[in-house]
Structures are given as structure tokens and as C-alpha cells.
Design an enzyme around this catalytic site. Structure first.
Site, PDB file in Angstrom:
ATOM      1  NE  ARG A  66      -2.622  -1.520   3.313  1.00  0.00           N
ATOM      2  CZ  ARG A  66      -3.063  -0.874   4.389  1.00  0.00           C
ATOM      3  NH1 ARG A  66      -4.064  -0.171   4.693  1.00  0.00           N
ATOM      4  NH2 ARG A  66      -2.311  -1.210   5.555  1.00  0.00           N
ATOM      5  CG  ASN A  76     -17.603  -3.064  -2.081  1.00  0.00           C
ATOM      6  OD1 ASN A  76     -18.875  -2.457  -2.577  1.00  0.00           O
ATOM      7  ND2 ASN A  76     -17.668  -4.395  -1.695  1.00  0.00           N
ATOM      8  N   GLY A  99     -25.083   2.642  16.823  1.00  0.00           N
ATOM      9  CA  GLY A  99     -24.389   1.448  17.386  1.00  0.00           C
ATOM     10  C   GLY A  99     -23.007   1.748  17.688  1.00  0.00           C
ATOM     11  CD1 TRP A 134     -19.807  -4.063   1.106  1.00  0.00           C
ATOM     12  CD2 TRP A 134     -19.775  -3.367   3.232  1.00  0.00           C
ATOM     13  NE1 TRP A 134     -20.606  -2.936   1.037  1.00  0.00           N
ATOM     14  CE2 TRP A 134     -20.393  -2.422   2.333  1.00  0.00           C
ATOM     15  CE3 TRP A 134     -20.025  -3.236   4.864  1.00  0.00           C
ATOM     16  CZ2 TRP A 134     -21.233  -1.118   3.172  1.00  0.00           C
ATOM     17  CZ3 TRP A 134     -20.523  -2.225   5.350  1.00  0.00           C
ATOM     18  CH2 TRP A 134     -21.245  -0.948   4.324  1.00  0.00           C
ATOM     19  CD  GLU A 151     -22.801  -0.680  -0.976  1.00  0.00           C
ATOM     20  OE1 GLU A 151     -22.322   0.079   0.053  1.00  0.00           O
ATOM     21  OE2 GLU A 151     -21.774  -1.366  -1.277  1.00  0.00           O
ATOM     22  CG  HIS A 161     -21.351  11.357   6.831  1.00  0.00           C
ATOM     23  ND1 HIS A 161     -20.557  10.273   7.179  1.00  0.00           N
ATOM     24  CD2 HIS A 161     -22.526  10.996   6.678  1.00  0.00           C
ATOM     25  CE1 HIS A 161     -21.347   9.281   7.177  1.00  0.00           C
ATOM     26  NE2 HIS A 161     -22.577   9.702   6.843  1.00  0.00           N
TER      27      HIS A 161
HETATM   28  N1  GLN Z   1     -23.839  -0.163  13.469  1.00  0.00           N
HETATM   29  C1  GLN Z   1     -22.971   0.449  12.492  1.00  0.00           C
HETATM   30  C2  GLN Z   1     -22.302   1.862  13.453  1.00  0.00           C
HETATM   31  O1  GLN Z   1     -22.959   2.422  13.960  1.00  0.00           O
HETATM   32  C3  GLN Z   1     -23.374   0.775  11.499  1.00  0.00           C
HETATM   33  C4  GLN Z   1     -22.270   1.189  10.368  1.00  0.00           C
HETATM   34  C5  GLN Z   1     -23.154   1.513   8.993  1.00  0.00           C
HETATM   35  O2  GLN Z   1     -24.198   1.808   8.880  1.00  0.00           O
HETATM   36  N2  GLN Z   1     -22.258   1.559   7.946  1.00  0.00           N
HETATM   37  O3  GLN Z   1     -21.350   1.967  12.926  1.00  0.00           O
END
Ligand code: GLN
Ligand code: ZN
Length: 770
Positions: free
Chosen positions: A17, A133, A449, A578, A622, A711
Site C-alpha cells: 500500500r 466497491n 451502534g 462486502w 448496493e 459526516h
Molecule cells: N452499527 C454500525 C455503526 O453504527 C452501522 C454502520 C453503517 O451503517 N455503515 O457504525
């Protein structure tokens, strides 16, 4: 005429990488442009030598990119949106990386939404490259767009290879796919209308390549495997007629990949190009129609080795499959199905991998070797490569029959499923039971989460992995993190708590490491975007869950609080989408196996006392196939798998699911059919517009629309979140609404999370007060 071996593109990131490391140094101001360019040149030289040494006859150039080849194309044609302040001339690296990342640090999240940081310029929008991806930067055009040749990269890299004694076939993203992948600023015109302005730039590039000595150019038109309207088909005819007329001498290899030409076959075959590449891995059935319809002098490039997966090929089967092409007497090239960009680089580095599994795999470098064997079989007879062919056959046979792959119990369980799994009681009755049981206030608050993955958390995990931190010390560390997170959630006033996912490196990898049938590589990185790489798990065998994966963490977290603690799982479809998935059975079958494994975990969480269990399906959308006609079949089994995973519990147990930013409108029926009790979605940045899909009868259950855009480093105010919740309440019944942030708190820092979630709770209370 002998059969040759061609590659369409090669991994860019380097065996260690190196590109990632160097880019990050450069962005941090610790290395200058010259050093970056030197590393890039070394990587290219290595890639060319590698391909030549493994037996490629036709080697690409200009497939390398410092960030993304679609961005490179925008730079090549001078399609730089005005916000970047470019005034013509060569595009410097500051402008290039501003488009890639914005100018305020971390500018794009995993979902491709640019952060509009105050004072900086936003990154260009990012989106998935077809159904891979890999993510590309979306070209953005204005109605008065002017194109002009603004880069010498294709010619420079061609010359660079030539100086090393390697004759290459330069790669360009074709003009029609380029426009189709872009978007109109303001959305008020069709980018294809810009084609007449764009083509002169392509003519200029092709002439420059011809002047430099390139006999062939590879021109990628992957959009030819999509559903196209008549205007797009006409654009193809127009574009290639014009390029053909302007070229003298340079020959074009038009490449299509990721699927079947299907109803675009006649369009493709009518184009005045010299060669056509077709994907015979995804769409083996198109060989005969292409042989039947193609001009006799059209060179055919047969994409026979899977460029998107990791399995060693069945070379005998490939030879049998392409026999009609060989008999046709046409000039043939053998190639991977698509660019090897989507494949890990070199299996030889995986010295720690299980020997059996390793013997079943081929990464980019090995795939070129497979092509070379096939070409020799055709050119000098199968006897000349008998040993290699037999070894490949033996590997295929060993994989097929290995007890490591086949679990009769798992197979019987999947075969015994009704296909109609689901919760026996309809949602309204479950909802009543759950309300009575949980006794939550209106506008209940929760999070998705994860909590911040601090440097300490990452360091502890890394130390444990290298043996520098004992398992019990690691566990004690994680418990402290969980305890602190639980305390804070109680203090801040959240209603439904989470343990924080500190033990998880990644939402798929963590589960893969606990399920049988998965292996992990050390170096099997694949570029996701720019410097970001992922190392997808490899699903090689029947999937089962030997023992509980999350129950212990959940029990500990629940023991610290009287409030409901959500169990937190990744759903089967997301785990599948994934990962590198086995190719010896339908994806659907593998997904059902994962679904039963997750179901076991759900049942165990319930038995341990979990009243609420969230099963994330971040990547459900996706996985949609490229062609609409294939959508329903995918959605049917994807939904069935979620229902298998979620339906082992009693009515009172509340099942949540979560989906990241998506277009929900066209899959809302499938989302409803998943029959979760609550879904959380990302909506903060869409101003609740994404919620429109869920309005009315289309979605009966409860919904948590994200009100905090995680974000962006910006801290949201209470008022802002109240406004978003009011916008949600205008669309939904108030009793349907949950209050939560968007997903991805793990990417933020605690000092950002604390006040933002406190404000979110205040916003929920304001809504309750009316
Ligand atoms: N439970 C995950 C989190 O909160 C969900 C992540 C996601 O939706 N990409 O990070
Ligand atoms: Zn998400």
C-alpha cells in the site's frame, strides 16, 4: 495468428500500500509533489514489469491513477467545476486533490458525501463504480461546459513505459461512459448533449497517442452493459463514427465489462472499432451471439478470468467454453473479465494463509499466469502445459470436495427452509406488545451502534493482535470503554443504549472472524477510493456460527443499566456484499447460510434478555444488479435472508434495521417486506427528503431518520434538529418517529459526539413537549 494475453488494468496501490502511505504523507504536508510522483512512477514500473514477467503480451498504461481514473478523465478534458478556481493550463496537484477530497481535511465519508466545511471547497461527489466497491468521483458539467485537452498523462505514461522497454496499450475511459457517469450541475440538461463538444478532446488525445507510437488504445465503455435508452445508443454510434473518421492508424479496443451487452449488443457490434472486449465471467452466454454478429476482422478480447473475485480458475472449463471462438479463426486475446483493480495484488505474500485455502485462490498476479497458461494451451497445444492444467484441475477438484467447504448440517438447514420465513404476528400487534413491554416515551432516542474508535481503542486492538496485549487485559480495556459509554448515555438521557462496538475492527470483518467458512488475508487490499483500501473477507465454505459472537459484550453492557441495551448485528446481505463470495454456488445460497448464522445470534441475544436487536443492512441497496430486469430476483432473496435472520424471536422483541444513505423510493416495497419493527436511515443531509419514500401506506413500521449529519465536523444545534424532526413529523405519524443521528459515530471524536447527542436529546424532548 496466435492468441495473446491482455490485461485491462492493474492494482495501483502497490504490494505494501505504498500509494496510500505516500498520499497520506503528501496530504499531511510531509512529502512534496516530486516525492509523490517518484513513488507513483516506481509503482507503475513495478506493475508493468510484473505483468510482462507473468506473461501478459498486451499491457495497459494510463490505468494508474493518483486517486481515481474518472477524476483523471475530468482533468484530461478540462471538466473542472468553477469552485476549484482553475483557469486553464495543466491542472496542478492542489486542484486535483481539492476535487478529490475538498480542502478541509477529511472531506468525504464512506458513503461519498462531500463535507462542506466552512471556508474550504467541497470534494466532488463520490459514488460506486458500477456494482463494485470501488468509488469514483462524479464528473459535474455545466450547460455551457467547455472541454479542452488539459493533461498529457496518457501520453506521458505511454512514453514512460516505452522508455522501460515496454510497449503498452494506453487506456482511456470512453467518452460516452464518461458523460453517462457524470451529472449536470443543476440537473437541468442531459450530459450526453455535451458529446459533440467533448469528442474533439478525445480526438486530440488519440492523435497524441498515435504520434507517440501507440498502435492500439483501449477505450472503456462499461456503460454498454447497462440499461440504455435510444439517445445513449445513438450517442455511441455518433461518438465512434466521429473518432473513427478522425483517426488514422490508431486502433481501438473497445472494452465492456461487469455484464452482458444484452440489448446493446447490436449497438456495440456496429461501432467502427478494431476490437471488442466482452466479459465472459459475468455473462458467458454472450460469446455465441458476439461470434455470430461480429465483423470477421473484429479482434475479440475474451474476458475469461474473473477480475473481481479471488478464485483460481477452472482452466479446462474455460478452454471448453471458448472453443467456438477458437474454431472461428478470429484474432483472439485472452483477458481478465475486467480491470484487475478489483482484485487483491499477489497471493504469494499470503504466507500465513491456510494451505488448502491458498491453493484455491488467485490474485491479480496469479490471474495473469492463468491467462498465460490458457494462451499456451491454444498456441502450442494442451500437452505443452499439461502439468499446469492438471494442477489447476486438481485445485478445483480439491475445493469442490473438501470437507472444509462442505457442511452437510448447514446445507440441510438451508435446504429445509420454507423460503417463507418471517414473523408470525403482523406488525401492528407486535408494535402494541413492544410498546407495552418497553414503555418508551414518544420520539425515543438512540444511536446507530458505534461510538468513537479512538486511537486508544485502535492501539489496544492492534496490540492484542500482535500479542503485545494479553486477551484478558484487552477485554478489561474494552469493558472500561463500554462502561464509560453506558454511563455517559444514561447521563445524556438516551432512551435506548448501545455498547459502542469498540471490539469491532469493522462491521463485516468482526462477524467474519467469528463465523466458520471465512478466511482473512494479511495483504489482500483492494482500493475503495483514493488512498482508502479494504481487505474483504473471503467466504470459502459453508457458513455457520460455532458460538455466540456478541452476546457476552451485550450482557456486560446490559448489566450496567436498567435501560434497554440494543443487541447490534450486521445483516446477512451486508456481510455478503462486502466480502469475496464463493463462486461455486449462487450468492443467494451463501446469503441464506449467513442468514441462519445471524438468526442463531439473534435468538441467543433474546434468550440472554435483549428486548431490542438491530440488524444492520447498510449494503442492501448496493447489491442491486446493474440491470433493472434483475432487481426483483435479488430483492426477493435479500429480503428473505433478512427475514430468516430476524424472525426467530417473540413478538415483544423489537427488531431494528439500519440503512445508510440510499435512494429508497424504488426499493421501498422490499424494505417494507423486511418487516423490521424499526428502521433507522441516514437523512440529515437530505433535509428529510429521503423520508418521502416511507410516507403513507408504503411503510407501516417505525422510523428513525438521522437528524445529526455525522459526516461533517460541524456541531448541529438543537433548533436545527427540531426543524428536521418537525419536517419528519409532517411526513409521518408522530408515534412512528425515533430520534437518532446518521450512522458512523465511530469516525467522530468524543468531544464532537457529546454535545451533539446532548442537543439531539434536547430536540427529542422539545418534540415531546409539542
Ligand atoms: N452499527 C454500525 C455503526 O453504527 C452501522 C454502520 C453503517 O451503517 N455503515 O457504525
Ligand atoms: Zn449506515
Amino acid at each position: 495468428m496466435s492468441v495473446t494475453v491482455a490485461t485491462l488494468g492493474f492494482p495501483r496501490i502497490g504490494p505494501r500500500r505504498e500509494l496510500k502511505t505516500e498520499l497520506e504523507q503528501h496530504w499531511a504536508g510531509r512529502s512534496d509533489a516530486a516525492s509523490l510522483l517518484a513513488v507513483a512512477a516506481r509503482l507503475r514500473a513495478g506493475n508493468w514489469a510484473w505483468q510482462r514477467d507473468r506473461g501478459a503480451d498486451v499491457i495497459p498504461s494510463n490505468d494508474f491513477s493518483l486517486y481515481d481514473h474518472v477524476l483523471d478523465t475530468s482533468v484530461m478534458v478540462g471538466a473542472i467545476p468553477p469552485v476549484y478556481g482553475w483557469t486553464g493550463g495543466p491542472v496542478d496537484s492542489a486542484t486535483y486533490f481539492a476535487m478529490a477530497r475538498g480542502t478541509q481535511g477529511e472531506a468525504a465519508c464512506a458513503h461519498g458525501h462531500a463535507a462542506h466545511a466552512a471556508g474550504g471547497v467541497p470534494a466532488a461527489e463520490m459514488t460506486k463504480w458500477f456494482d463494485t466497491n470501488y468509488h469514483y468521483l462524479v464528473p459535474e458539467f455545466s450547460a455551457d461546459q467547455v472541454f479542452r485537452l488539459s493533461s498529457t498523462k496518457p501520453v506521458d505514461e505511454y512514453n514512460e513505459a516505452r522508455a522501460q522497454g515496454i510497449e503498452t496499450r494506453p487506456v482511456l475511459l470512453g467518452p460516452v461512459s464518461y458523460l453517462l457517469l457524470g451529472k449536470a450541475r443543476g440537473g437541468d440538461f442531459d450530459p450526453l448533449t455535451l458529446l459533440p463538444r467533448l469528442l474533439p478532446v478525445y480526438v486530440a488525445v488519440l492523435r497524441a497517442l498515435a504520434d507517440a507510437g501507440a498502435g492500439w488504445v483501449q477505450i472503456d465503455e462499461p456503460c454498454l452493459v447497462l440499461d440504455l435508452n435510444d439517445a445513449a445508443r445513438a450517442a455511441y454510434a455518433q461518438a465512434y463514427a466521429q473518432l473513427h473518421a478522425a483517426l488514422d492508424g490508431t486502433r481501438l479496443m473497445l472494452t465492456t465489462y461487469f455484464g452482458d451487452l444484452g440489448d446493446n449488443l447490436a449497438t456495440a457490434l456496429a461501432l467502427p472499432v478494431d476490437g471488442l472486449h466482452i466479459d465472459l465471467v459475468r455473462a458467458p452466454g454472450q460469446l455465441q451471439p458476439v461470434l455470430d454478429g461480429a465483423r470477421p476482422d473484429l479482434v475479440l478480447s475474451l474476458g475469461v478470468i474473473d477480475g473481481r473475485n479471488v478464485w483460481r480458475a477452472d482452466l479446462h472449463a474455460i478452454l471448453a467454453r471458448i472453443a467456438p471462438a477458437v474454431r472461428s479463426g478470429r484474432t483472439l486475446q485472452l483477458a481478465p473479465s475486467c480491470s484487475l483493480l478489483h482484485s487483491p495484488l499477489d497471493l504469494d505474500r499470503e504466507t500465513a494463509l491456510d494451505e488448502d485455502v491458498r491453493s484455491w485462490l488467485a490474485f491479480a498476479v496469479q490471474k495473469i499466469g492463468e491467462l498465460a497458461i490458457l494462451a499456451r494451451a491454444l498456441n502450442t497445444g494442451v500437452e505443452s502445459v499439461r502439468g499446469e492444467l492438471d494442477a489447476a484441475a486438481a485445485a478445483v477438484a480439491s475445493r469442490r470436495t473438501s470437507p472444509r467447504i462442505n457442511s452437510p448440517a448447514v446445507q440441510a438447514r438451508v435446504a429445509g427452509g420454507s423460503g417463507q420465513e418471517g414473523r408470525p404476528t403482523p406488525f401492528p400487534a407486535r408494535q402494541a406488545a413492544q410498546r407495552a413491554m418497553l414503555d418508551l416515551p414518544p420520539f425515543p432516542t438512540t444511536t446507530i451502534g458505534s461510538f468513537p474508535q479512538t486511537p486508544e481503542v485502535r492501539q489496544a486492538r492492534a496490540a492484542q493482535a500482535r500479542g503485545a496485549l494479553a486477551d484478558d487485559a484487552y477485554e478489561a480495556f474494552l469493558k472500561e470503554e463500554i462502561a464509560a459509554a453506558v454511563r455517559w448515555q444514561e447521563e445524556v438521557g438516551l432512551d435506548v443504549l448501545v455498547h459502542g462496538e469498540f471490539e469491532r475492527n469493522d462491521m463485516v470483518q468482526y462477524f467474519g472472524e467469528h463465523l466458520s467458512g471465512f478466511v482473512f488475508t494479511r495483504h489482500g487490499w483492494v482500493q475503495s477510493y483514493g488512498s482508502r483500501c479494504v481487505r474483504p473477507p473471503i467466504i470459502y465454505g459453508d457458513v455457520a456460527r460455532p458460538e455466540p459472537m456478541t452476546v457476552g459484550w451485550w450482557e456486560y453492557a446490559q448489566s450496567l443499566t436498567a435501560r434497554p441495551m440494543k443487541g447490534m448485528l450486521t445483516g446477512p446481505v451486508t456481510i455478503l456484499n462486502w466480502s469475496f463470495v464463493r463462486d461455486d454456488q449462487p450468492r443467494e445460497t451463501t446469503c441464506r447460510q449467513i442468514a441462519y448464522a445471524i438468526r442463531d445470534e439473534v435468538v441467543d441475544l433474546e434468550r440472554a434478555g435483549a428486548a431490542i436487536i438491530q440488524i444492520d443492512e447498510a449494503a442492501l441497496r448496493e447489491g442491486l444488479p446493474l440491470r433493472r430486469r434483475d432487481w426483483q430476483a435479488y430483492l426477493d432473496w435479500a429480503v428473505a435472508c433478512f427475514r430468516i435472520a430476524s424472525s426467530g424471536v417473540a413478538d415483544v422483541t423489537q427488531i431494528h434495521t439500519h440503512m445508510c444513505y440510499s435512494e429508497f423510493n424504488d426499493i421501498i416495497a422490499a424494505i417494507a417486506a423486511m418487516d423490521a419493527d424499526v428502521i433507522s436511515i441516514e437523512t440529515a443531509r437530505s433535509k428529510m427528503e429521503l423520508l418521502d419514500a416511507f410516507v403513507g401506506h408504503r411503510y407501516p413500521a417505525e422510523i428513525g431518520p438521522g437528524v445529526y449529519d455525522i459526516h461533517s465536523p460541524r456541531e448541529p444545534s438543537v433548533d436545527e434538529m427540531v426543524a428536521l424532526l418537525k419536517a419528519a413529523a409532517r411526513r409521518l405519524d408522530a408515534r412512528q418517529i425515533w430520534v437518532n443521528p446518521d450512522c458512523g459515530l465511530k469516525t467522530r471524536k468524543w468531544p464532537e459526539v457529546w454535545p451533539a447527542i446532548a442537543s439531539m436529546v434536547a430536540a427529542a424532548r422539545a418534540m415531546r413537549a409539542g
